[in-house]
Design an enzyme around this catalytic site. Sequence first.
Site, PDB file in Angstrom:
ATOM      1  N   LYS A 126       0.671  -1.231  -0.124  1.00  0.00           N
ATOM      2  CA  LYS A 126      -0.139  -0.074  -0.096  1.00  0.00           C
ATOM      3  C   LYS A 126       0.764   1.323  -0.003  1.00  0.00           C
ATOM      4  O   LYS A 126       1.813   1.183   0.759  1.00  0.00           O
ATOM      5  CB  LYS A 126      -0.901  -0.156   1.256  1.00  0.00           C
ATOM      6  CG  LYS A 126      -1.961   1.106   1.361  1.00  0.00           C
ATOM      7  CD  LYS A 126      -2.730   0.876   2.645  1.00  0.00           C
ATOM      8  CE  LYS A 126      -3.840   1.861   2.668  1.00  0.00           C
ATOM      9  NZ  LYS A 126      -4.700   1.613   3.931  1.00  0.00           N
TER      10      LYS A 126
ATOM     11  N   SER B 269      -9.701   1.818   3.003  1.00  0.00           N
ATOM     12  CA  SER B 269      -8.939   2.415   1.783  1.00  0.00           C
ATOM     13  C   SER B 269      -7.794   1.537   1.362  1.00  0.00           C
ATOM     14  O   SER B 269      -7.259   2.185   0.340  1.00  0.00           O
ATOM     15  CB  SER B 269      -7.936   3.385   2.699  1.00  0.00           C
ATOM     16  OG  SER B 269      -7.248   2.742   3.770  1.00  0.00           O
TER      17      SER B 269
ATOM     18  N   SER C  32      -9.990  -0.714   7.062  1.00  0.00           N
ATOM     19  CA  SER C  32      -9.577  -0.441   5.643  1.00  0.00           C
ATOM     20  C   SER C  32      -8.675  -1.613   5.355  1.00  0.00           C
ATOM     21  O   SER C  32      -8.316  -1.593   4.005  1.00  0.00           O
ATOM     22  CB  SER C  32      -8.461   0.784   5.866  1.00  0.00           C
ATOM     23  OG  SER C  32      -9.211   1.842   5.826  1.00  0.00           O
TER      24      SER C  32
END
Lengths: 487, 99, 488
Positions: free
Chosen positions: A77, A154, A178
């Site tokens: 990420k 997210s 997330s």
Amino acid sequence: MNLSNLTAAQGLDLLRRKNISAAEWTDSLLANIGNSQSLNAFITPDEENARRQSRLADAAYADNTPRPLEGLPVAVKDIFCTKDLKTTAASDILKNFVPTYDSTVTLRLQRAGAVILGKTNMDEFAMGSSNENSAFGPARNPWSRDIPLSPGGSSGGSAVAVAARLAPVALGTDTGGSVRQPASLCGVVGFKPTYGRLSRFGVIAFASSLDQPGFIARTVDDIAPLFAVAAGHDPLDSTSAAQEVPARPENISTLNGLRVALPEEFTDNAAPQILSAYEKGAEILRQCGAEIIDASLPHTDYALAAYYIIAPAEASANLARYDGVRYGERAADENASLDELYEASRAAGFGDEVKRRILIGAYVLSAGYYDAYYNRARKVRTLVARDFQNVFEGADLILAPAAASDAFPIGERADPTWMYQQDIFTVPASLAGLPAISLPVMLSENGLPVGLQLIAPHFAEARLLACAKIFEDAAAFTAAPPAVDTE
Amino acid sequence: MNNITADTVRHIAKLARIKINDEEKLVPELSAILGFVGQLQELNTDDIPPMTTPAAGKTPLRPDTVAADASTQDILRNAPKQQDSLFVVPKIIGDNEPQ
Amino acid sequence: MTWHIKTEKNTWEVVIGLEVHAQILTKSKLFSSAPADFGADPNSQVNLLDAAMPGTLPVCNGEAVAQAVRTALALDAEVHRTSVFERKNYFYPDLPPGYQISQYQQPLATDGRLEVESDDGEKVIGIERLHMEQDAGKSLHDRGAVSFVDLNRAGVPLMEIVSRPDIRAPGEASSYLRRLRSLLRTIRTCDGNMNEGSLRCDINLSVRVAGSDVLGTRTETKNVNSVRFVVQAIELEARRQVDLLESGGEVLQETRLFDAAAGRARAMRSKEEAHDYRYFPDPDLLPLVLDSGWIEDLRTGLPELPRARARRFAEVLKLSETTAAILTEEPQNADYFEAVASGRDAVRVANWVVTNLFSALNDAGLGADRSPVSPGALGELLDMVDGGVISGLVAKEVFEEMWGGGGSAREIVSARGLEQISDQGQLEETVRGVLDANESQVGDYLSGRNEKVAGWFVGQVMKATGGKANPKVVNELVRKALESRRQS
Ligand SMILES: [Mg+2]
Ligand SMILES: [Zn+2]
């Protein structure tokens, strides 16, 4: 054999037996990444370096000196700082930021031999549940080729990468869900350990008391080796836990005698398709020998409100550093005043949702509102944590939905508070700092995956992963999104 | 509790150093969010201690040893504007903020 | 008797509280391992955290905590077992994260005290609190059309020591600062270097009509960085407030900046929005929890504090209060004195050190720890006076030569033949010569017109011997010789 379908455990096993090379594994994934640009899963692929690292991994196997994750391709990420590799947090304000340092988690994975494929898409500064808040456009859920669906957020890009066979495993972060929610929407496994298990050093902060790195994989088995390598005390993070990290999940083969709580509040809040998955999940656990018990987490309805005070409050301070002075984009020249420089750079650099949260955060901390909002939210956090403590006095695990719905179309919901409701099932465990894992259980009427999460007491990851594995086998979810086009 | 006005929005935007010119849009959005989180007012939290973090224990103390994790170049690597190893900012005309 | 400003209308008194920011003596910063040194190249003492690089986290320096606890203990404050670091939010280019990590609702220590000198003798000033916080970096505004930022100081550990509004006169304020500085230097928790910014002072001041117990509106005058300026700034601000109130005006609660060069202060431009620091507990740090045994160990390890030392000098060594106070203001001065006084007459050593050594040190701008004359060398010199080898007069001369690197006292005395003459025969001859040469003065004495002339004769004999004669012996011989002439 299409190497991009390999799970981490399978791939590492084949590597050790020298049936495949790390280079071909990485190359096949890089090819998929190249062919899946429409998914927008990556902000910055790191092809060249991934190729080089995978070849070094092959050399280590040839020397018989492989490390535990030698040659394992990992998607990261874009919120983990990576030395000399652009790290943006999906924000315009950091669109050219190149760290001179590595996050502890990525460093530990790399030192164990993992190969970083690149940096994945996400909601800006991890603020969002749909990936629509990315400065680089949303990642797309691979389960639908016609209607653009959200992968959740997210950590949407990481979930997409794993679901679409662009990486066997990926790193995400989970502040209010997330990792778990996008895993559910993309039909993969998402694991968030106990707060403090994984160092936050080098992870761009959203809400410090909630942020926790996590892993996304296609099987529960793939989580444990990552956890074993990355977890553990870090002197660079004052909130990192000193507890010893279990080397592997508990060795159990049934759930006999295990007590799993189903809090009534989760049933009350679940939409029909989620409810049917929830009931199916309970049934599977029962068949595995678990005792399903009723329970209550009475402050669940307030957890979300507390979260949407605490997280913005912390974020408003954490994001004050993006001011166009030391790094990041500057949207005014030296002829402007200092305040104009700040205000213009932050206005141009942050997206709408980030601005909204900063403003809410500044408001709930400001003179006259601190007690009514921020301090009250911290007290409610105590109540939420106590609810869990009470349930765990009579239960070993809690079963909960992982998301409020299956994947929803991109661009459909502009209402922030609707989006906040997406986190209703994941936020309570985040507030309490508990470990949780979400795994796919079934397909909805829309043919989209729906996941459930198991929540465990603090530091009980070894039990959590062992039980999740049994649950996973029994649920036998085998559906996969359409394969990547090969052009 | 949550009747915020354009003035409130401008005030917090100033505190947060974010230039805004869409107060009209922000007022209802922020009001809706504050209305949503304002449901906490229903709860009696009088004798409940606040919780800052789920991490237990006390802050660790490190030994007082010097170690560099960045060179001057590292520190300035991403600077939008620099000169003579210093960050360049607009001329500061106001006074130093208090400590 | 408090300090008063008398006008035609009223008698006013001042109410003063001081906030001191003292740099904690450590090798590294409060939350990063970057060096805390002064005066290095720009941005060369900056770790990732100090520049607030994304994802970096603070880790607290244990020695900084120990130093702050030592200070709190030395100030007789209550050290709290649990204190909490909070974020104080404001934007400024020298504050990279946009917040300062400080302590607010739960500080490290509260309720201390410091004795100061006042017109009425010793007076206790309360210490409200002592907390730890980070220093900011440095903005440079004086180089052309833009400003520059150097982060070397960013994150250096500070302790903020806040007094209660117990101070009533500029003299009490300067004594407070001097005593505090002396204390910090004695326990080595701050070097007290005001011109390098290691010790900075803000003055909170209000005035009221003498006898009133209502507090007036106060102002804060910032960064007054010498003891002398504190006195100046207080007199200035007190007078300004009195003038304002007497002319029907009103004191505004404002922050003022003292300009030492111009000898005046001005109100800081306050931004349109009032400061709202939005303090909240820093979630990157857990509570600072101290072990009570550890605190006790730090207490036991404290050296003798300046006030206790002064009391001991007065009570045990029988020095005057004033001399004791002077000797204990700087720890290295007191150390020097004690090294010389050991095994000698403390009162005489003290007088010698205060009058002769300190004036030489002062002129040279040196502390006693850097004196060119070591305590051992000075002791040898004083022993020669005590043993009658040289006179006190000669000793001063010898000291000057020692100061200039002329060698040990013994070497100088013997090389220059400065030994005191105590030999009766030799001195009798000189006395006789002096008397013979001044017959009219002898007559004055003998006639009883001026008996004090005896002293004059002693001086003449001393002069004739180049100061080397033993004055006691000369005194006796002169009297004897004069009396003997009466009989003849
Ligand atoms: Mg102050
Ligand atoms: Zn301060």
